[in-house]
Design a protein around this motif. Structure first.
Motif, mmCIF file in Angstrom:
data_model
loop_
_atom_site.group_PDB
_atom_site.id
_atom_site.type_symbol
_atom_site.label_atom_id
_atom_site.label_comp_id
_atom_site.label_asym_id
_atom_site.label_seq_id
_atom_site.Cartn_x
_atom_site.Cartn_y
_atom_site.Cartn_z
ATOM 1 N N THR A 169 -39.826 -0.767 -31.774
ATOM 2 C CA THR A 169 -40.355 -2.218 -31.703
ATOM 3 C C THR A 169 -41.423 -2.230 -30.559
ATOM 4 O OG1 THR A 169 -38.605 -3.237 -30.278
ATOM 5 C CG2 THR A 169 -38.698 -3.241 -32.804
ATOM 6 N N GLY A 170 -41.380 -1.327 -29.598
ATOM 7 C CA GLY A 170 -42.193 -1.500 -28.316
ATOM 8 C C GLY A 170 -41.578 -2.481 -27.439
ATOM 9 N N PHE A 171 -40.736 -3.035 -27.614
ATOM 10 C CA PHE A 171 -40.107 -4.276 -26.718
ATOM 11 C C PHE A 171 -39.276 -3.641 -25.531
ATOM 12 C CE2 PHE A 171 -39.594 -7.798 -30.170
ATOM 13 C CZ PHE A 171 -40.984 -7.936 -30.104
ATOM 14 N N HIS A 172 -38.888 -4.221 -24.682
ATOM 15 C CA HIS A 172 -37.969 -3.678 -23.663
ATOM 16 C C HIS A 172 -36.676 -3.360 -24.290
ATOM 17 C CE1 HIS A 172 -39.834 -5.146 -19.769
ATOM 18 N NE2 HIS A 172 -40.506 -6.159 -20.590
ATOM 19 N N ASN A 173 -36.116 -2.153 -23.671
ATOM 20 C CA ASN A 173 -34.634 -2.016 -24.059
ATOM 21 C C ASN A 173 -33.601 -2.759 -22.966
ATOM 22 O OD1 ASN A 173 -34.691 -0.543 -21.709
ATOM 23 N ND2 ASN A 173 -34.708 1.631 -22.527
ATOM 24 N N ARG A 174 -32.348 -2.620 -23.161
ATOM 25 C CA ARG A 174 -31.501 -3.441 -22.502
ATOM 26 C C ARG A 174 -31.726 -3.265 -20.816
ATOM 27 N NH1 ARG A 174 -26.391 -5.945 -23.040
ATOM 28 N NH2 ARG A 174 -26.433 -5.509 -25.446
ATOM 29 N N ARG A 175 -31.986 -2.233 -20.635
ATOM 30 C CA ARG A 175 -31.844 -1.856 -19.152
ATOM 31 C C ARG A 175 -33.110 -2.453 -18.410
ATOM 32 N NH1 ARG A 175 -32.456 4.270 -16.880
ATOM 33 N NH2 ARG A 175 -34.242 3.817 -17.740
ATOM 34 N N SER A 176 -34.285 -2.227 -19.208
ATOM 35 C CA SER A 176 -35.481 -2.744 -18.519
ATOM 36 C C SER A 176 -35.515 -4.236 -18.945
ATOM 37 C CB SER A 176 -36.561 -2.082 -19.201
ATOM 38 O OG SER A 176 -36.911 -2.333 -20.529
ATOM 39 N N PHE A 177 -34.847 -4.613 -19.991
ATOM 40 C CA PHE A 177 -34.895 -6.191 -20.035
ATOM 41 C C PHE A 177 -34.207 -6.827 -18.877
ATOM 42 C CE2 PHE A 177 -32.899 -9.972 -21.810
ATOM 43 C CZ PHE A 177 -34.241 -10.791 -22.212
ATOM 44 N N ASN A 178 -33.140 -6.310 -18.395
ATOM 45 C CA ASN A 178 -32.257 -6.699 -17.592
ATOM 46 C C ASN A 178 -32.977 -6.853 -15.972
ATOM 47 O OD1 ASN A 178 -30.202 -7.445 -19.021
ATOM 48 N ND2 ASN A 178 -29.053 -5.949 -18.406
ATOM 49 N N HIS A 179 -34.034 -5.944 -15.764
ATOM 50 C CA HIS A 179 -34.477 -5.711 -14.660
ATOM 51 C C HIS A 179 -35.742 -6.877 -14.806
ATOM 52 C CE1 HIS A 179 -32.261 -2.498 -13.270
ATOM 53 N NE2 HIS A 179 -33.095 -1.489 -13.961
ATOM 54 N N SER A 180 -36.402 -6.785 -15.771
ATOM 55 C CA SER A 180 -37.354 -7.870 -15.874
ATOM 56 C C SER A 180 -36.893 -9.399 -15.995
ATOM 57 C CB SER A 180 -38.094 -7.697 -17.327
ATOM 58 O OG SER A 180 -38.600 -6.438 -17.176
#
Length: 542
Positions: A104-115
């Motif tokens: 999808t081009g979205f954040h994955n779980r790890r980068s989502f948490n950081h963001s």
């Protein structure tokens, strides 16, 4: 909007050192070139003018070698620069792949948490709060099972597009699981209505039908929301609370959103206890069959029993199926649970009078198994139970989900003598045409129409119409939910109908049923003249 993972522009610490070393070699060669050139230059000029001997051979060779070193050094420097550029590009690509969902081009779980952690810091500094929305697609597994994983991936991409279109700017969005998306957004602490509007827009956008090839795929979403107003709430904690709220939305009927509330955590613990109890209770034989009588309304003669599953739990007591069946379906335990209670029921019913039938409900999930018919027929053989005495009940929702596979299973069972009943007729999506397409042996009128037919003219009209339809198609009809004598009297006006309900007694265990059968016999069943109050806590489906 952060549609993909953020990129880092940091250079590797060793890159400048590599540049300096290479450039230093070239610089030294140039200095040496100048030194040797100034030494042999005048001699070369005098020699060319015929005024003196040529330059010293050693210095001349050193000068020429220095020219070669400069050329080689500059070439190597250029190569090193190109390697550095390529290395940085590869590093950025690797970081992008490590932080981004490839589909999808979205954040994955790890980068989502950081963001989200960074978003919380900025929001708290600005006096705002942060909301996390957990978006889970309902029944997505069925899409993969029925249409293949390629279709499922296309649906995920389409849902990602719809999510992006429905979100405001400056929103963090990620795909954190197979069919789970997460959204984080800052908002005014005193005005959460904007978050509600966003959640509602997501529900509506995802619920729009999607076409794949020639097939229309229906999908909905359940959304859980949680909020943070200080840095003490981490991104992971927000996700966990939103996840709890999302499951609450699913239990409330799906295709909706719900904010996290503390008591939901207790519900989740209760749910976890249910799941553990179901998994442990199946091999221990805690799930047992109860039986509800089915009676010819005109003669009062007992014609058979419908098997209803009950959970005799040492922790919770007798648990009704409307509590444990949905949980068993969601955790993938329904097939094993159903096999266990059906096997017990076949052993019980084998000892009954040969005129009595046994009706069992089949979960829609079981009908997804292409080998279900063979497994059921094997159970009949192992129990030495005549197929002609077994009737399986299929709900209308099964027909809507996969008519082709249901037709194959029904035909296979019918060829062996098993009878097929269409359960809950009038509550789902089936049409009269499907009654002709599939070889059903019986129609069952849903209890919701029967129990309300005295007070609701529409329900009465539906019951009468189904009874007339059954008579016209030469298909027997069974009415569920006969709880009072007045309902029984009205149903008797509609011709030959079989019925069941609390007027004829509560569902009983096998031992109690055996004692009753040995005393009364099927043809001598008394018809009670005084109604018994229905037990609203007991569901009829197994």
């Amino acid at each position: 909007m952060y549609a993909s993972s953020p990129q880092s522009s940091r250079r590797d610490a060793d890159d400048p050192q590599i540049d300096i070393v290479a450039l230093g070699i070239v610089t030294a060669a140039i200095i040496l070139f100048v030194a040797t050139g100034s030494a042999i230059g005048p001699a070369v000029v005098r020699s060319l003018a015929g005024e003196g001997p040529g330059p010293d051979n050693f210095l001349l060779n050193a000068f020429l070698l220095n020219i070669a070193i400069i050329i080689f050094g500059w070439s190597r420097y250029r190569e090193l620069c190109e390697e550095i550029i390529e290395g940085r590009a590869a590093e950025r690509e690797a970081r992008h792949l490590a932080e981004t969902d490839s589909l999808t081009g979205f954040h994955n779980r790890r980068s989502f948490n950081h963001s989200v952690e960074a978003l919380i810091d900025r929001a708290v500094t600005d006096g705002k709060a942060v909301a996390v929305l957990m978006v889970d697609l309902d029944n997505f597994k069925q899409v993969n099972d029925y249409n293949g994983h390629a279709t499922g991936d296309r649906l995920l991409v389409e849902c990602a597009r719809r999510i992006t279109a429905a979100l405001p700017q400056n929103t963090v969005v990620g795909r954190i699981g197979g069919d789970e998306f997460a959204v984080a957004m800052a908002f005014d602490r005193l005005q959460s209505e904007g978050v509600d509007r966003t959640a509602a827009a997501l529900v509506q956008a995802i619920a729009e039908g999607s076409r794949s090839s020639s097939t229309t795929i229906e999908v909905t979403a359940s959304i859980g929301l949680a909020r943070a107003e200080s840095r003490t709430t981490s991104a992971q904690a927000l996700l966990e609370m939103a996840d709890v709220a999302m499951y609450h939305a699913k239990r409330q009927g799906r295709n909706q959103f719900s904010w996290y509330e503390p008591q939901m955590a207790h519900e989740m613990r209760f749910r976890a206890d249910l799941e553990a109890g179901i998994r442990a209770g199946i091999p221990r034989g805690e799930f047992v069959p109860f039986y509800e009588q089915q009676v010819d309304l005109q003669t009062g003669e007992l014609t058979g029993f419908e098997m209803l599953a009950r959970w005799d739990s040492p922790q919770f007591g007798i648990v009704a199926p409307d509590i444990f069946i949905p949980v068993a379906e969601e955790i993938g335990a329904i097939a094993e649970l159903s096999r266990s209670v059906i096997a017990q029921a076949l052993e019980d019913a084998r000892l009954w009078d040969s005129r009595l039938t046994l009706a069992v409900n089949i979960s829609p999930i079981q009908l997804r198994d292409p080998w279900f018919a063979q497994k059921l027929l094997r159970m009949l053989v192992e129990a030495n139970f005549p197929p002609q005495r077994l009737e399986i009940e299929i709900t209308e929702s099964c027909l809507h989900q996969n008519l082709g596979q249901v037709r194959t299973l029904v035909t296979s069972l019918k060829n062996q003598g098993v009878r097929i009943s269409l359960d809950d007729f009038g509550t789902g999506y089936s049409s009269i045409g499907q009654l002709k397409q599939l070889p059903f042996d019986r129609i069952k009128i849903d209890r919701s129409f029967v129990s309300s037919m005295l007070d609701d003219e529409d329900s009465a009209a539906i019951v009468k119409a189904v009874a007339t339809l059954g008579e016209g198609l030469h298909m027997p009809v069974t009415a569920e939910g006969i709880d009072t004598q007045d309902v029984l009297d009205r149903l008797r006006q509609y011709g030959s109908i079989t019925g069941q309900g609390y007027l004829y007694g509560r569902p009983r265990r096998a031992a109690e049923l055996g004692e009753w059968l040995s005393e009364e016999g099927p043809a001598d069943m008394p018809v009670p003249q005084t109604p018994q109050a229905p037990d609203t806590q007991q569901a009829k489906r197994a």
